[in-house]
Design a protein around this motif. Sequence first.
Motif, PDB file in Angstrom:
ATOM      1  N   LEU A  29      -9.223  33.036  51.327  1.00 35.03           N
ATOM      2  CA  LEU A  29      -8.187  33.623  52.038  1.00 35.03           C
ATOM      3  C   LEU A  29      -9.130  34.027  53.227  1.00 35.03           C
ATOM      4  CD1 LEU A  29      -6.206  35.757  49.613  1.00 35.03           C
ATOM      5  CD2 LEU A  29      -5.449  33.764  50.724  1.00 35.03           C
ATOM      6  N   LEU A  30     -10.438  34.667  53.481  1.00 39.69           N
ATOM      7  CA  LEU A  30     -10.986  34.767  54.674  1.00 39.69           C
ATOM      8  C   LEU A  30     -11.119  33.521  55.549  1.00 39.69           C
ATOM      9  CD1 LEU A  30     -12.349  37.038  56.139  1.00 39.69           C
ATOM     10  CD2 LEU A  30     -14.360  36.561  55.164  1.00 39.69           C
ATOM     11  N   ALA A  33      -7.957  32.660  57.300  1.00 38.29           N
ATOM     12  CA  ALA A  33      -7.640  33.894  58.399  1.00 38.29           C
ATOM     13  C   ALA A  33      -8.556  33.655  59.508  1.00 38.29           C
ATOM     14  CB  ALA A  33      -7.889  35.255  57.730  1.00 38.29           C
ATOM     15  N   LEU A  36      -6.685  32.331  62.858  1.00 35.21           N
ATOM     16  CA  LEU A  36      -5.619  33.506  63.481  1.00 35.21           C
ATOM     17  C   LEU A  36      -6.454  34.659  64.071  1.00 35.21           C
ATOM     18  CD1 LEU A  36      -3.318  33.912  60.255  1.00 35.21           C
ATOM     19  CD2 LEU A  36      -3.049  32.528  62.636  1.00 35.21           C
ATOM     20  N   ILE A  37      -7.739  34.964  63.431  1.00 32.36           N
ATOM     21  CA  ILE A  37      -8.363  36.084  63.891  1.00 32.36           C
ATOM     22  C   ILE A  37      -9.252  35.774  65.327  1.00 32.36           C
ATOM     23  CG2 ILE A  37     -10.509  37.493  63.534  1.00 32.36           C
ATOM     24  CD1 ILE A  37     -10.015  37.365  60.534  1.00 32.36           C
TER      25      ILE A  37
END
Length: 119
Positions: A29-30, A33, A36-37
Amino acid sequence: MTETITSGKAAHATAAPPALGGLGLFTVLLGAALPLIDFFIVNVALPTIGHDLAASEAVLELVVAGYGLAYAVLLVLGGRLGDLFGRRRLFLGGMAAFGLTSLACGLAPSAWTLVAARV
């Protein structure tokens, strides 16, 4: 291991892949993400990037759009390569590439170098 007979040939059932634990789920999940971050960070930093690298608005747009386009194009290819070479291996390679290209972006001496590193 179970065995079924189909048209005279023995077919072996494949073993189920190992379950993804809590740490593995957090890692995946990290990793999902991170793009997007990265988009958020770059959008906030665009005025500073433009000032420090003397970049025009068009070049700053390429900094954002080039990354988004490359990400979208390579997403399907990455999934297919993960199927062929192993998802874990490709995930680790992708994270290493993300880290190296982030370093290249941070050390970019000019706006066009930044665009190239982002793409």
